[in-house]
Design a protein around this motif. Structure first.
Motif, PDB file in Angstrom:
ATOM      1  N   GLU A 120       0.696  -4.129   0.749  1.00  0.00           N
ATOM      2  CA  GLU A 120       1.595  -4.681   1.505  1.00  0.00           C
ATOM      3  C   GLU A 120       1.251  -4.705   2.970  1.00  0.00           C
ATOM      4  OE1 GLU A 120       6.072  -5.050  -0.135  1.00  0.00           O
ATOM      5  OE2 GLU A 120       5.410  -2.896  -0.131  1.00  0.00           O
ATOM      6  N   VAL A 121       1.303  -5.717   3.623  1.00  0.00           N
ATOM      7  CA  VAL A 121       0.765  -5.984   4.918  1.00  0.00           C
ATOM      8  C   VAL A 121       1.731  -6.566   6.002  1.00  0.00           C
ATOM      9  CG1 VAL A 121      -1.812  -6.035   4.213  1.00  0.00           C
ATOM     10  CG2 VAL A 121      -0.386  -8.166   4.941  1.00  0.00           C
ATOM     11  N   GLY A 135       3.783   2.787  -5.058  1.00  0.00           N
ATOM     12  CA  GLY A 135       2.393   2.788  -5.181  1.00  0.00           C
ATOM     13  C   GLY A 135       1.545   1.687  -4.307  1.00  0.00           C
ATOM     14  N   ALA A 136       2.191   0.797  -3.884  1.00  0.00           N
ATOM     15  CA  ALA A 136       1.426  -0.041  -2.930  1.00  0.00           C
ATOM     16  C   ALA A 136       0.815   0.467  -1.341  1.00  0.00           C
ATOM     17  CB  ALA A 136       2.068  -1.418  -2.651  1.00  0.00           C
ATOM     18  N   ILE A 137      -0.320   0.234  -1.014  1.00  0.00           N
ATOM     19  CA  ILE A 137      -0.640   0.545   0.182  1.00  0.00           C
ATOM     20  C   ILE A 137      -0.116  -0.210   1.095  1.00  0.00           C
ATOM     21  CG2 ILE A 137      -2.879   0.888   1.586  1.00  0.00           C
ATOM     22  CD1 ILE A 137      -4.356   0.665  -0.863  1.00  0.00           C
ATOM     23  N   GLN A 138       0.487   0.379   2.232  1.00  0.00           N
ATOM     24  CA  GLN A 138       1.290  -0.141   3.137  1.00  0.00           C
ATOM     25  C   GLN A 138       0.737  -0.287   4.633  1.00  0.00           C
ATOM     26  OE1 GLN A 138       4.614  -1.057   2.435  1.00  0.00           O
ATOM     27  NE2 GLN A 138       3.824  -0.562   0.606  1.00  0.00           N
ATOM     28  N   PHE A 139       0.617  -1.303   5.409  1.00  0.00           N
ATOM     29  CA  PHE A 139       0.135  -1.538   6.596  1.00  0.00           C
ATOM     30  C   PHE A 139       1.337  -2.194   7.479  1.00  0.00           C
ATOM     31  CE2 PHE A 139      -3.887  -0.980   4.341  1.00  0.00           C
ATOM     32  CZ  PHE A 139      -4.579  -0.334   5.266  1.00  0.00           C
ATOM     33  N   VAL A 146      -9.938  -2.531   4.138  1.00  0.00           N
ATOM     34  CA  VAL A 146      -9.363  -2.115   2.810  1.00  0.00           C
ATOM     35  C   VAL A 146      -9.897  -2.730   1.572  1.00  0.00           C
ATOM     36  CG1 VAL A 146      -7.138  -2.306   1.244  1.00  0.00           C
ATOM     37  CG2 VAL A 146      -7.033  -1.414   3.638  1.00  0.00           C
ATOM     38  N   LEU A 147     -10.030  -4.387   1.889  1.00  0.00           N
ATOM     39  CA  LEU A 147     -10.797  -4.721   0.930  1.00  0.00           C
ATOM     40  C   LEU A 147     -12.195  -4.910   0.605  1.00  0.00           C
ATOM     41  CD1 LEU A 147      -8.687  -8.083   1.545  1.00  0.00           C
ATOM     42  CD2 LEU A 147      -8.193  -6.271   0.091  1.00  0.00           C
TER      43      LEU A 147
END
Length: 147
Positions: A120-121, A135-139, A146-147
């Motif tokens: 999630e960005v 569980g989602a990476i947060q920005f 990241v990618l």
């Protein structure tokens, strides 16, 4: 030949179709940036992030049009490609990740139900009444590195 685990996608008028390489393994992301929220018609846009080489665009009538968005929150140009007939956004490319393509998840068969976001960005723009995806990476901003 094995079929892709990513179902085909198409625009509203079905003139443009996207198919995915059998080895395509997308990362799903909710983007809460102002451009994606505006384009998605809600609080975010759910996209599938794939290697550009894993996506085939079938556009027999040459209908795909690309618009470069200037003045983005990241400060980088974002290019949204859409069907020139029905106006449906198909995918986005960014200067941050030049070899990736962000396909609108709802265009695939099964759409958003198939893909739980693992990223999630621009969460700084997420409405306070929504919670983070577990569980989602947060920005807070762009997901650099990241990618």
């Amino acid at each position: 030949m094995t079929t892709s685990p990513v179902p085909p996608a198409h625009c509203l008028c079905r003139s443009v179709k996207l198919t995915f390489h059998e080895d395509a393994r997308p990362m799903a992301t909710h983007c809460y940036c102002k451009d994606c929220s505006h384009n998605g018609g809600g609080f975010s846009q759910l996209s599938l992030i794939l290697d550009e080489a894993a996506v085939t665009v079938e556009d027999p009538e040459n209908l795909v049009v690309t618009y470069g968005i200037q003045g983005t929150e990241s400060g980088l140009v974002k290019r949204k490609s859409f069907c020139g007939r029905c106006g449906c956004t198909l995918f986005t490319k960014t200067d941050l990740y030049k070899e990736k393509v962000f396909v609108v998840a709802s265009l695939t068969e099964g759409g958003c139900a198939l893909y739980k976001p693992n990223l999630e960005v621009y969460t700084k723009n997420r409405p306070a009444y929504l919670t983070a995806v577990e569980g989602a990476i947060q920005f807070d901003g762009a997901p650099e590195g990241v990618l």
